[in-house]
Scaffold this motif. Structure first.
Motif, PDB file in Angstrom:
ATOM      1  N   LEU A 134     -54.053   7.905  36.332  1.00  0.00           N
ATOM      2  CA  LEU A 134     -54.891   7.015  35.534  1.00  0.00           C
ATOM      3  C   LEU A 134     -54.313   6.891  34.125  1.00  0.00           C
ATOM      4  O   LEU A 134     -53.786   7.868  33.577  1.00  0.00           O
ATOM      5  N   PRO A 135     -54.390   5.712  33.525  1.00  0.00           N
ATOM      6  CA  PRO A 135     -53.873   5.547  32.152  1.00  0.00           C
ATOM      7  C   PRO A 135     -54.725   6.311  31.148  1.00  0.00           C
ATOM      8  O   PRO A 135     -55.953   6.377  31.264  1.00  0.00           O
ATOM      9  N   ILE A 136     -54.051   6.902  30.158  1.00  0.00           N
ATOM     10  CA  ILE A 136     -54.747   7.613  29.082  1.00  0.00           C
ATOM     11  C   ILE A 136     -54.079   7.286  27.755  1.00  0.00           C
ATOM     12  O   ILE A 136     -52.916   6.869  27.703  1.00  0.00           O
ATOM     13  N   ILE A 137     -54.818   7.494  26.677  1.00  0.00           N
ATOM     14  CA  ILE A 137     -54.256   7.360  25.333  1.00  0.00           C
ATOM     15  C   ILE A 137     -53.461   8.616  25.017  1.00  0.00           C
ATOM     16  O   ILE A 137     -53.908   9.733  25.279  1.00  0.00           O
ATOM     17  N   ALA A 138     -52.254   8.443  24.490  1.00  0.00           N
ATOM     18  CA  ALA A 138     -51.392   9.581  24.186  1.00  0.00           C
ATOM     19  C   ALA A 138     -51.978  10.430  23.071  1.00  0.00           C
ATOM     20  O   ALA A 138     -52.845   9.976  22.305  1.00  0.00           O
ATOM     21  N   GLN A 139     -51.505  11.647  22.958  1.00  0.00           N
ATOM     22  CA  GLN A 139     -52.022  12.575  21.951  1.00  0.00           C
ATOM     23  C   GLN A 139     -51.806  12.066  20.527  1.00  0.00           C
ATOM     24  O   GLN A 139     -52.569  12.403  19.624  1.00  0.00           O
ATOM     25  N   ASN A 140     -50.773  11.264  20.318  1.00  0.00           N
ATOM     26  CA  ASN A 140     -50.530  10.725  18.978  1.00  0.00           C
ATOM     27  C   ASN A 140     -51.329   9.457  18.705  1.00  0.00           C
ATOM     28  O   ASN A 140     -51.169   8.823  17.659  1.00  0.00           O
ATOM     29  N   GLY A 141     -52.200   9.054  19.659  1.00  0.00           N
ATOM     30  CA  GLY A 141     -53.042   7.881  19.472  1.00  0.00           C
ATOM     31  C   GLY A 141     -52.467   6.591  19.993  1.00  0.00           C
ATOM     32  O   GLY A 141     -53.151   5.559  19.996  1.00  0.00           O
ATOM     33  N   ARG A 142     -51.223   6.622  20.448  1.00  0.00           N
ATOM     34  CA  ARG A 142     -50.623   5.406  20.993  1.00  0.00           C
ATOM     35  C   ARG A 142     -51.236   5.108  22.357  1.00  0.00           C
ATOM     36  O   ARG A 142     -51.510   6.017  23.147  1.00  0.00           O
ATOM     37  N   THR A 143     -51.441   3.830  22.637  1.00  0.00           N
ATOM     38  CA  THR A 143     -52.159   3.429  23.837  1.00  0.00           C
ATOM     39  C   THR A 143     -51.221   2.914  24.928  1.00  0.00           C
ATOM     40  O   THR A 143     -50.091   2.478  24.636  1.00  0.00           O
ATOM     41  N   PRO A 144     -51.673   2.927  26.181  1.00  0.00           N
ATOM     42  CA  PRO A 144     -50.894   2.282  27.249  1.00  0.00           C
ATOM     43  C   PRO A 144     -50.636   0.806  26.972  1.00  0.00           C
ATOM     44  O   PRO A 144     -49.598   0.279  27.372  1.00  0.00           O
ATOM     45  N   PHE A 145     -51.581   0.139  26.296  1.00  0.00           N
ATOM     46  CA  PHE A 145     -51.339  -1.259  25.914  1.00  0.00           C
ATOM     47  C   PHE A 145     -50.057  -1.357  25.091  1.00  0.00           C
ATOM     48  O   PHE A 145     -49.204  -2.219  25.335  1.00  0.00           O
ATOM     49  N   GLU A 146     -49.916  -0.486  24.117  1.00  0.00           N
ATOM     50  CA  GLU A 146     -48.732  -0.525  23.254  1.00  0.00           C
ATOM     51  C   GLU A 146     -47.483  -0.072  23.990  1.00  0.00           C
ATOM     52  O   GLU A 146     -46.383  -0.588  23.743  1.00  0.00           O
ATOM     53  N   ALA A 147     -47.639   0.882  24.902  1.00  0.00           N
ATOM     54  CA  ALA A 147     -46.473   1.431  25.593  1.00  0.00           C
ATOM     55  C   ALA A 147     -45.900   0.477  26.629  1.00  0.00           C
ATOM     56  O   ALA A 147     -44.679   0.407  26.816  1.00  0.00           O
ATOM     57  N   TYR A 148     -46.765  -0.277  27.308  1.00  0.00           N
ATOM     58  CA  TYR A 148     -46.320  -1.078  28.456  1.00  0.00           C
ATOM     59  C   TYR A 148     -46.212  -2.569  28.161  1.00  0.00           C
ATOM     60  O   TYR A 148     -45.677  -3.320  28.988  1.00  0.00           O
ATOM     61  N   ALA A 149     -46.701  -3.035  27.023  1.00  0.00           N
ATOM     62  CA  ALA A 149     -46.567  -4.446  26.673  1.00  0.00           C
ATOM     63  C   ALA A 149     -45.104  -4.769  26.377  1.00  0.00           C
ATOM     64  O   ALA A 149     -44.340  -3.923  25.908  1.00  0.00           O
ATOM     65  N   ARG A 150     -44.718  -5.993  26.643  1.00  0.00           N
ATOM     66  CA  ARG A 150     -43.348  -6.420  26.364  1.00  0.00           C
ATOM     67  C   ARG A 150     -43.150  -6.541  24.852  1.00  0.00           C
ATOM     68  O   ARG A 150     -43.960  -7.169  24.158  1.00  0.00           O
ATOM     69  N   PRO A 151     -42.081  -5.957  24.302  1.00  0.00           N
ATOM     70  CA  PRO A 151     -41.823  -6.091  22.859  1.00  0.00           C
ATOM     71  C   PRO A 151     -41.698  -7.556  22.459  1.00  0.00           C
ATOM     72  O   PRO A 151     -41.147  -8.378  23.198  1.00  0.00           O
ATOM     73  N   PHE A 152     -42.201  -7.866  21.283  1.00  0.00           N
ATOM     74  CA  PHE A 152     -42.203  -9.261  20.831  1.00  0.00           C
ATOM     75  C   PHE A 152     -42.168  -9.310  19.313  1.00  0.00           C
ATOM     76  O   PHE A 152     -42.788  -8.489  18.643  1.00  0.00           O
TER      77      PHE A 152
END
Length: 373
Positions: A134-152
């Protein structure tokens, strides 16, 4: 909606073009480039010996009260006269386009795009669940949204994003979408698909960011049944959460969710609040097909499609909807559309995406248009 059936000669609105050249919406230098573009359009429409090439063009509804200059911009880009009798495009409140938003004459700023996206799952962004990770927010506060979104990175031009959905059930259509559409096009997958993780891995390897489709109760349920894990409007919160966790555990690598149907579910305040709370707790975003455009985001990245481009399944209708997205991007600075992996949709989107940036737009992933609201 109107259609111009045939043009016996190039139709450029020279008076309108003159107005655009003086418009405040073009930065210095853009006017000269636009004039060259207009000449190039004439050259394309006129054949050998000066004989006109017959052209068939369909025009979508566009704004009747949009900011000065947008009609002329479309006219010059497509080589047709966009006239005053074209009806408005959208019911949404219109805001003036920011000065310089349409900037065809400026060199695009370097952006970090292209190439495969990181393989999923990324360490720190998942935890074991009852049916899978299951997706979780990382310990440093970064989210799966930020991790898996395409850079732009934006380059100042109007942004257009598309989500192509219904993927994973039909192998041929899914492979075609992954391999023929540019990486900036966002793909959404059905949670019931077999081999779902493999499809998502392939999509990310081709540069596509991914959404996971969430079946939601429509107003005509059960005649229209999205499947056994449909989120129901009158369900208790634990039932909604359990079904959602099953959907989320089907695969990894998605930056957010999108709805599949859901007209009744999304209209229910309690059901929507439960859903958004779960999505927020997982660090995901939610991008809908327009069904929840009036809903606030609840503190998560949100975007709503302005139109489904293939509601009418014909080449001309899809062309009209894509042109309407261009008009919306000129008016508001960005536009988001949604569609399905029908063969005609994939063909038309691939062809359109290959030339849209030459007309002064920036093709963007859907995540780039999502905002917390």
């Amino acid at each position: 909606m109107i259609a111009i059936p045939r043009l016996s000669a190039p139709r450029l609105n020279l008076a309108g073009l003159k107005g655009l050249l003086a418009s405040r919406y073009l930065r210095p230098g853009a006017a000269a480039v636009l004039f060259v573009v207009a000449l190039a359009v004439v050259a394309q429409l006129v054949g050998p010996g000066g004989k006109p090439r017959p052209v068939r063009i369909g025009l979508a509804p566009v704004f009747a009260h949009a900011p000065q200059g947008w009609r002329e911009a479309l006219s010059a880009a497509h080589g047709v006269s966009v006239t005053e009798d074209i009806v408005r495009l959208s019911e949404r409140p219109l805001a003036p386009m920011a000065a310089g938003a349409w900037n065809a004459g400026q060199q695009a700023a370097p952006v970090v795009i292209g190439g495969p996206l990181a393989a999923a799952p990324i360490a720190g962004f998942f935890a074991p669940g009852p049916g899978g990770p299951l997706p979780i927010i990382a310990q440093n506060g970064r989210t799966p949204f930020e991790a898996y979104a395409r850079p732009f990175a934006g380059n100042g031009r109007p942004k257009i994003a598309l989500v192509i959905g219904g993927l994973g059930l039909n192998a041929r259509a899914t492979q075609a979408a992954i391999e023929t559409l540019p990486g900036q096009i966002t793909l959404s997958f059905v949670p019931y698909a077999e081999g779902l993780q493999g499809w998502i891995d392939m999509a990310r390897a081709h540069g596509h960011e991914v959404l996971l489709e969430t079946p939601m109760e429509p107003v005509d349920y059960p005649d229209n049944d999205p499947g056994p894990y449909t989120l129901m409007a009158d369900a208790q919160a634990p039932d909604t959460t359990n079904k959602l966790e099953w959907i989320l555990s089907r695969a990894t690598g998605y930056f957010g969710l999108t709805n599949y149907l859901g007209s009744r579910f999304l209209a229910d305040d309690h059901a929507y609040a439960t859903f958004i709370g779960s999505v927020r707790g997982r660090g995901l975003g939610f991008i809908d097909d327009g069904s929840a455009s009036r809903r606030i985001g609840g503190g998560i990245p949100r975007a709503s499609a302005e139109r489904v481009i293939d509601d009418q399944l014909s080449q001309q209708a899809i062309d009209q909807q894509l042109l309407a997205l261009e008009a919306g991007a000129l008016q508001r600075g960005q536009a988001l559309g949604a569609g399905f992996a029908y063969p005609v949709t994939l063909e038309k989107v691939a062809r359109w995406a290959g030339s849209v940036e030459q007309r002064g737009y920036q093709l963007a992933p859907a995540s780039a248009l999502a905002q917390k609201r």
